[in-house]
Design an enzyme around this catalytic site. Structure first.
Site, PDB file in Angstrom:
ATOM      1  N   LYS A  30       0.723  -1.196   0.080  1.00  0.00           N
ATOM      2  CA  LYS A  30      -0.040   0.011   0.128  1.00  0.00           C
ATOM      3  C   LYS A  30       0.815   1.222   0.133  1.00  0.00           C
ATOM      4  O   LYS A  30       0.489   2.077  -0.701  1.00  0.00           O
ATOM      5  CB  LYS A  30      -0.617  -0.175   1.261  1.00  0.00           C
ATOM      6  CG  LYS A  30      -2.335  -0.698   1.552  1.00  0.00           C
ATOM      7  CD  LYS A  30      -2.593  -0.845   2.770  1.00  0.00           C
ATOM      8  CE  LYS A  30      -2.071  -0.706   3.967  1.00  0.00           C
ATOM      9  NZ  LYS A  30      -1.881  -2.466   4.308  1.00  0.00           N
ATOM     10  N   ARG A 105      -9.105   0.868   8.774  1.00  0.00           N
ATOM     11  CA  ARG A 105      -9.083  -0.423   8.824  1.00  0.00           C
ATOM     12  C   ARG A 105      -9.810  -1.354   9.740  1.00  0.00           C
ATOM     13  O   ARG A 105      -9.288  -2.963  10.237  1.00  0.00           O
ATOM     14  CB  ARG A 105      -8.154  -0.815  10.309  1.00  0.00           C
ATOM     15  CG  ARG A 105      -6.477  -0.825   9.696  1.00  0.00           C
ATOM     16  CD  ARG A 105      -5.246  -0.558  10.490  1.00  0.00           C
ATOM     17  NE  ARG A 105      -3.870  -1.164  10.384  1.00  0.00           N
ATOM     18  CZ  ARG A 105      -3.505  -0.897   9.289  1.00  0.00           C
ATOM     19  NH1 ARG A 105      -3.071   0.479   8.861  1.00  0.00           N
ATOM     20  NH2 ARG A 105      -1.678  -1.227   9.049  1.00  0.00           N
ATOM     21  N   ARG A 177      12.072  -1.035  10.058  1.00  0.00           N
ATOM     22  CA  ARG A 177      10.835  -0.560  11.208  1.00  0.00           C
ATOM     23  C   ARG A 177      10.875  -1.382  12.370  1.00  0.00           C
ATOM     24  O   ARG A 177      10.475  -2.601  12.214  1.00  0.00           O
ATOM     25  CB  ARG A 177       9.518  -0.732  10.481  1.00  0.00           C
ATOM     26  CG  ARG A 177       9.274   0.498   9.754  1.00  0.00           C
ATOM     27  CD  ARG A 177       8.020   0.123   9.258  1.00  0.00           C
ATOM     28  NE  ARG A 177       7.023  -0.461  10.129  1.00  0.00           N
ATOM     29  CZ  ARG A 177       5.296  -0.343   9.356  1.00  0.00           C
ATOM     30  NH1 ARG A 177       5.394   0.713   7.729  1.00  0.00           N
ATOM     31  NH2 ARG A 177       4.972  -1.156   9.965  1.00  0.00           N
ATOM     32  N   ARG A 188       0.679  -8.627  13.189  1.00  0.00           N
ATOM     33  CA  ARG A 188      -0.430  -7.754  12.767  1.00  0.00           C
ATOM     34  C   ARG A 188      -0.942  -8.625  11.306  1.00  0.00           C
ATOM     35  O   ARG A 188      -2.216  -8.057  10.972  1.00  0.00           O
ATOM     36  CB  ARG A 188       0.537  -6.779  11.560  1.00  0.00           C
ATOM     37  CG  ARG A 188       1.891  -6.001  13.149  1.00  0.00           C
ATOM     38  CD  ARG A 188       2.831  -5.015  12.748  1.00  0.00           C
ATOM     39  NE  ARG A 188       2.898  -4.581  10.987  1.00  0.00           N
ATOM     40  CZ  ARG A 188       4.047  -4.579   9.938  1.00  0.00           C
ATOM     41  NH1 ARG A 188       4.789  -4.664  10.909  1.00  0.00           N
ATOM     42  NH2 ARG A 188       3.865  -4.360   8.852  1.00  0.00           N
TER      43      ARG A 188
HETATM   44  P1  ADP Z   1       1.243  -1.979   8.093  1.00  0.00           P
HETATM   45  O1  ADP Z   1      -0.071  -2.202   6.962  1.00  0.00           O
HETATM   46  O2  ADP Z   1       2.386  -2.226   6.836  1.00  0.00           O
HETATM   47  O3  ADP Z   1       1.178  -2.817   8.831  1.00  0.00           O
HETATM   48  P2  ADP Z   1       1.131   0.642   8.362  1.00  0.00           P
HETATM   49  O4  ADP Z   1       2.065   0.936   8.675  1.00  0.00           O
HETATM   50  O5  ADP Z   1       0.204   1.106   7.611  1.00  0.00           O
HETATM   51  O6  ADP Z   1       1.540  -0.463   8.132  1.00  0.00           O
HETATM   52  O7  ADP Z   1       0.449   0.827   9.963  1.00  0.00           O
HETATM   53  C1  ADP Z   1       1.282   0.528  10.953  1.00  0.00           C
HETATM   54  C2  ADP Z   1       1.341   0.474  12.402  1.00  0.00           C
HETATM   55  O8  ADP Z   1       0.719   1.792  12.464  1.00  0.00           O
HETATM   56  C3  ADP Z   1      -0.114  -0.048  12.986  1.00  0.00           C
HETATM   57  O9  ADP Z   1       0.172  -2.023  13.192  1.00  0.00           O
HETATM   58  C4  ADP Z   1      -1.100  -0.041  13.697  1.00  0.00           C
HETATM   59  O10 ADP Z   1      -0.536   0.226  14.968  1.00  0.00           O
HETATM   60  C5  ADP Z   1      -0.736   1.225  13.066  1.00  0.00           C
HETATM   61  N1  ADP Z   1      -2.237   1.892  12.548  1.00  0.00           N
HETATM   62  C6  ADP Z   1      -1.752   2.685  11.506  1.00  0.00           C
HETATM   63  N2  ADP Z   1      -3.022   2.955  10.694  1.00  0.00           N
HETATM   64  C7  ADP Z   1      -4.063   2.657  11.774  1.00  0.00           C
HETATM   65  C8  ADP Z   1      -5.317   2.819  11.768  1.00  0.00           C
HETATM   66  N3  ADP Z   1      -6.138   3.135  11.118  1.00  0.00           N
HETATM   67  N4  ADP Z   1      -6.285   2.330  13.136  1.00  0.00           N
HETATM   68  C9  ADP Z   1      -5.225   2.104  13.643  1.00  0.00           C
HETATM   69  N5  ADP Z   1      -3.895   1.762  14.220  1.00  0.00           N
HETATM   70  C10 ADP Z   1      -3.447   2.045  12.708  1.00  0.00           C
END
Ligand code: ADP
Ligand code: ZN
Length: 238
Positions: A30, A105, A177, A188
């Site tokens: 994404k 999400r 990360r 995750r």
């Molecule tokens: P990925 O989709 O690869 O897990 P992201 O960078 O989108 O990576 O998200 C990393 C972390 O940030 C998630 O595991 C979560 O803890 C938090 N996060 C990101 N977007 C959201 C969201 N919309 N709602 C809740 N937590 C979020």
């Protein structure tokens, strides 16, 4: 001979005022795809993950609260993320279209998004689902490197930087990360299945869902996405 029925509508740098959500599991690509799309089509890139990481590294109150959830691979509570989203939507750049990456999400967040958009007389045009198999996800996340300055993603094997641990675009230092450790990746994925996978059906029911096979390499996936957007625009011309 291949016959082109019509010229491609979208060219690099074209302005298309669209509102797009990228959906898919962690590791679907994404972030990579959203960044490229935003640049190519002049759209604002809204990544909740990036905003949260930025807050965490600056040590803001939000960042401090979010960090403990992120490091465990859990979702940050909806109230915190929704506040953040509302704030982001008050910035003027979203008027000319945006790509949402990492939000919503869960169904609750999808409803919040609907409200936030409705208040601004906006709606989502397309939800693009990056369909990815689990083995590909794990392979991608465990080798991922991120630029500390511009946020671009690289991969130790699939997409290595030209110079070791250095960003090709901006020269920034690359890092792994903290949530890309094997244990956290597993967590995750579990969270994704439990919380987020229902969104695919949610948007399908609203006839907004478009699916792309995202196991292929990034340039192939981006071409497929652009083609979808192109077709969408073509069939929605006013
Ligand atoms: P990925 O989709 O690869 O897990 P992201 O960078 O989108 O990576 O998200 C990393 C972390 O940030 C998630 O595991 C979560 O803890 C938090 N996060 C990101 N977007 C959201 C969201 N919309 N709602 C809740 N937590 C979020
Ligand atoms: Zn960079």
């Amino acid at each position: 001979m291949k016959v082109l029925l019509r010229p491609a509508v979208l060219k690099a740098g074209d302005k298309i005022n669209m509102r797009i959500i990228l959906l898919g599991p962690p590791g679907a690509g994404k972030g990579t795809q959203a960044k490229t799309l935003a640049e190519r089509l002049n759209l604002a890139h809204i990544s909740t993950g990036d905003i949260l990481r930025e807050n965490a590294s600056k040590g803001t109150q939000l960042g401090q609260q979010a960090k403990e959830y992120m490091n465990k691979g859990a979702l940050v509570p909806d109230t915190l993320v929704s506040q953040m989203l509302t704030q982001r939507f008050s910035q003027p750049d979203i008027q000319s279209g945006f790509i949402l990456d990492g939000y919503p999400r869960n169904i609750n967040q999808a409803e919040t998004l609907d409200d936030v958009l409705k208040q601004r007389n906006m709606g989502i045009d397309m939800v693009i689902y990056l369909d990815t198999s689990e083995s590909v996800i794990i392979q991608r996340l465990s080798g991922r490197l991120v630029c500390s300055l511009c946020g671009r993603n690289f991969h130790i094997k699939n997409m290595p930087p030209e110079k070791e641990m250095t960003c090709d675009d901006c020269g920034g230092r690359l890092y792994q990360r903290t949530d890309d450790k094997e244990e956290t990746i597993k967590k995750r994925l579990e969270v994704y299945k439990k919380e987020s996978s229902g969104l695919v059906q949610h948007y399908q029911e609203k006839s907004k869902l478009f699916s792309v096979s995202a196991d292929q390499e990034a340039p192939m996936v981006i071409n497929k996405i652009i083609q979808l957007i192109d077709e969408y625009n073509d069939s929605h011309k006013k």
